[in-house]
Design an enzyme around this catalytic site. Sequence first.
Site, short mmCIF file in Angstrom:
data_model
loop_
_atom_site.label_atom_id
_atom_site.label_comp_id
_atom_site.label_asym_id
_atom_site.label_seq_id
_atom_site.Cartn_x
_atom_site.Cartn_y
_atom_site.Cartn_z
N LEU A 1 -6.37 6.80 2.97
CA LEU A 1 -6.60 7.81 1.93
C LEU A 1 -5.48 7.88 0.90
O LEU A 1 -5.48 8.75 0.04
CB LEU A 1 -6.76 9.19 2.59
N ARG A 2 -4.50 6.97 1.02
CA ARG A 2 -3.38 7.02 0.08
C ARG A 2 -3.87 6.87 -1.37
O ARG A 2 -3.36 7.50 -2.27
CB ARG A 2 -2.36 5.92 0.38
N GLY A 3 -4.84 5.99 -1.57
CA GLY A 3 -5.36 5.75 -2.92
C GLY A 3 -5.91 7.02 -3.55
O GLY A 3 -5.63 7.34 -4.71
N VAL B 1 -2.86 9.57 -4.25
CA VAL B 1 -2.00 9.16 -5.36
C VAL B 1 -2.72 9.30 -6.70
O VAL B 1 -2.15 9.77 -7.68
CB VAL B 1 -1.48 7.72 -5.15
N ASP C 1 0.82 -1.22 0.00
CA ASP C 1 0.00 0.00 0.00
C ASP C 1 0.85 1.27 0.00
O ASP C 1 0.42 2.32 -0.45
CB ASP C 1 -0.91 -0.02 1.25
#
Length: 373
Positions: free
Chosen positions: A290-292, A295, A209
């Site tokens: 919230l990385r998705g 990015v 992830d």
Amino acid sequence: MSSTAQATASTRRVVFPFTAIVGQEEMKLALLLNVIDPKIGGVMIMGDRGTGKSTTIRALADLLPEIPVVENDPFNSHPSDPELMGDDVRSNVQQGNNVPVVQRKVLMVDLPLGATEDRVCGTIDIEKALSEGVKAFEPGLLAKANRGILYVDEVNLLDDHLVDVLLDSAASGWNTVEREGISIRHPARFVLVGSGNPEEGELRPQLLDRFGMHAEIRTVKEPALRVQIVEQRSEFDQNPNPFLEKYQPQQDELQQRIISAQNLLPSVNLDYDLRVKISEVCADLDVDGLRGDIVTNRAAKAITAFEGRNEVTIDDIRRVITLCLRHRLRKDPLESIDSGYKVEKVFGRIFGVEIPELANASKNGTGIKTGVR
């Protein structure tokens, strides 16, 4: 090319040109976008053996424009950006001293599989520190990789603790070494590229992830393309210089596109409604954290800048969203469908667009067109 540039080129190790690489569009696009915006967070490249992963990454480093660095500095410090400077250079600049600057190629640092933490992070010589009262620091690979590319082949075989260290540095842009009450910190901003073969084991989901993008590459199946790849490689190996000259105009053009995209990136706009829909896709796919979302926003802006535009379109998002989300989905062991297909399906429903069938393209090891060739 000037005579100086030719002299430099002749003393450098010859590298297969990026623009001559056939197929593997998904990997090439992910790498280019990370170079345009390193804050995307790196690329994990998973695929079969012998599909040109290392060749492509070396080719990318060779393609990139030269950067200004402070001469003889172990951290490749930037002469004017404090975020990219070692402590010594920063104090020199703050005191108004002149620092010698040279132009240098972007470095690609290979991380060997058996590397120790000391080799990666650097070491502090305690005896020297205590006897001479100076912070005696021996820089490691993270120092060398500052402002460059750090390539970890077979990342899925690397010790989990080391992977953690690499990902922490890549995310924060700093490396901290602490020993016996002595602490040293230096900039470590690099594009982290990991590659691996899924047959040799998967990365833990929480580590996976942390990579910004995930490109899947497969062996090219089409016989004509395979022949083209073999012929090109033979031509390059037998006589590299004429081969490099043939591709030089395309290399120069792509290098210019990267520089223009880096300059244009801050002014690229992603409409609020599109940002909400990106987050809807992430929520619908049950992506943790919230990385998705972050990015995908960054990558969509980077591809827009790469194409010389200011406004992100739905098509820009479509071309990057699978790369940004496929490795963040929770895996159901009983599920046989590709996670990329799942992302595209949800994207199509939420954005109200029909996704063209990409199955054949992915079988051939091609797919998204980068416009590189």
